[in-house]
Design a protein around this motif. Structure first.
Motif, short mmCIF file in Angstrom:
data_model
loop_
_atom_site.label_atom_id
_atom_site.label_comp_id
_atom_site.label_asym_id
_atom_site.label_seq_id
_atom_site.Cartn_x
_atom_site.Cartn_y
_atom_site.Cartn_z
N ILE A 2 0.76 -1.17 0.00
CA ILE A 2 0.03 0.00 -0.06
C ILE A 2 1.04 1.21 0.00
CG2 ILE A 2 -1.70 1.28 1.22
CD1 ILE A 2 -2.96 -1.32 2.13
N ASP A 3 1.93 1.22 0.79
CA ASP A 3 2.82 2.56 0.79
C ASP A 3 3.41 2.80 -0.53
OD1 ASP A 3 2.48 2.75 3.50
OD2 ASP A 3 4.22 1.77 4.09
N ASN A 4 3.75 1.80 -1.28
CA ASN A 4 4.02 2.08 -2.46
C ASN A 4 3.44 2.29 -3.63
OD1 ASN A 4 6.81 1.90 -1.85
ND2 ASN A 4 6.74 -0.44 -1.81
N ASN A 5 2.14 1.86 -3.47
CA ASN A 5 0.95 2.00 -4.53
C ASN A 5 -0.39 2.92 -3.82
OD1 ASN A 5 1.81 0.14 -6.71
ND2 ASN A 5 2.18 -1.00 -4.75
N PHE A 6 -0.02 3.59 -3.12
CA PHE A 6 -1.19 4.40 -2.66
C PHE A 6 -1.92 5.46 -3.46
CE2 PHE A 6 2.55 7.35 -1.93
CZ PHE A 6 1.92 8.65 -2.64
N SER A 7 -1.29 5.70 -4.50
CA SER A 7 -2.07 6.60 -5.81
C SER A 7 -2.94 5.83 -6.47
CB SER A 7 -0.89 7.67 -6.20
OG SER A 7 -0.12 6.87 -6.88
N ASP A 8 -2.55 4.74 -6.69
CA ASP A 8 -3.20 3.76 -7.49
C ASP A 8 -4.67 3.58 -7.06
OD1 ASP A 8 -0.89 3.71 -8.93
OD2 ASP A 8 -0.29 1.48 -8.21
N THR A 61 -4.18 21.91 -5.29
CA THR A 61 -4.59 20.95 -6.55
C THR A 61 -3.48 19.85 -6.88
OG1 THR A 61 -6.02 22.60 -7.40
CG2 THR A 61 -5.49 20.94 -9.04
N THR A 62 -2.21 20.25 -6.81
CA THR A 62 -1.07 19.35 -7.15
C THR A 62 -0.98 18.51 -5.90
OG1 THR A 62 0.00 21.20 -8.23
CG2 THR A 62 1.33 19.41 -7.41
N ALA A 63 -1.32 18.79 -4.80
CA ALA A 63 -1.17 17.74 -3.58
C ALA A 63 -2.30 16.79 -3.61
CB ALA A 63 -1.35 18.52 -2.35
N LEU A 64 -3.65 17.26 -4.27
CA LEU A 64 -4.66 16.36 -4.13
C LEU A 64 -4.27 15.19 -5.33
CD1 LEU A 64 -8.19 17.30 -4.81
CD2 LEU A 64 -7.18 15.74 -6.56
N VAL A 65 -3.46 15.75 -6.38
CA VAL A 65 -3.27 14.93 -7.50
C VAL A 65 -2.30 13.79 -7.22
CG1 VAL A 65 -2.61 14.58 -10.07
CG2 VAL A 65 -4.34 16.39 -9.45
N GLU A 66 -1.27 14.39 -6.76
CA GLU A 66 0.05 13.52 -6.33
C GLU A 66 -0.31 12.73 -5.29
OE1 GLU A 66 3.85 15.58 -6.20
OE2 GLU A 66 3.58 16.59 -8.13
#
Length: 105
Positions: A2-8, A61-66
């Motif tokens: 999860i730590d490595n794939n949290f944005s997926d 907005t950048t924080a939301l996306v990243e």
């Protein structure tokens, strides 16, 4: 994982399959080990990624996306839930500066 794939987009069912567990067993064991569900853990990791991005000077907005949020509503809700304030307020607070320095250590 999860730590490595949290944005997926990470479905708990898919994670359980990768570990050869049923969804219910994997969720129960994860919660027993970490004290929170896998979904809650992923949300927390995403929020703290957003904090780091904000602390580096990025806009909200950048924080939301990243950080992997696909919904602005969820981003604001989770941010406030975990940190007690909105991202805009946090970005310009002294907490952001302190967190940034602590995070780098």
């Amino acid at each position: 994982f999860i730590d490595n794939n949290f944005s997926d987009i990470l479905l708990i069912t898919d994670l359980a399959k990768k570990l050869n567990y049923s969804r219910s067993v994997m969720t129960r064991e994860f919660t027993k080990a970490y004290g929170i569900s896998p979904v809650e853990y992923r949300q927390k990791v995403r929020v703290y990624r957003a904090v780091r991005v904000l602390s580096e000077g990025a806009n909200v907005t950048t924080a939301l996306v990243e950080s992997g949020f696909s919904s602005q509503t969820q981003f604001f809700h989770q941010f406030k839930k975990h940190l007690g304030t909105q991202p805009f307020n946090y970005k310009y607070s002294k907490k952001a500066l302190v967190f940034s320095k602590d995070f780098e250590s």
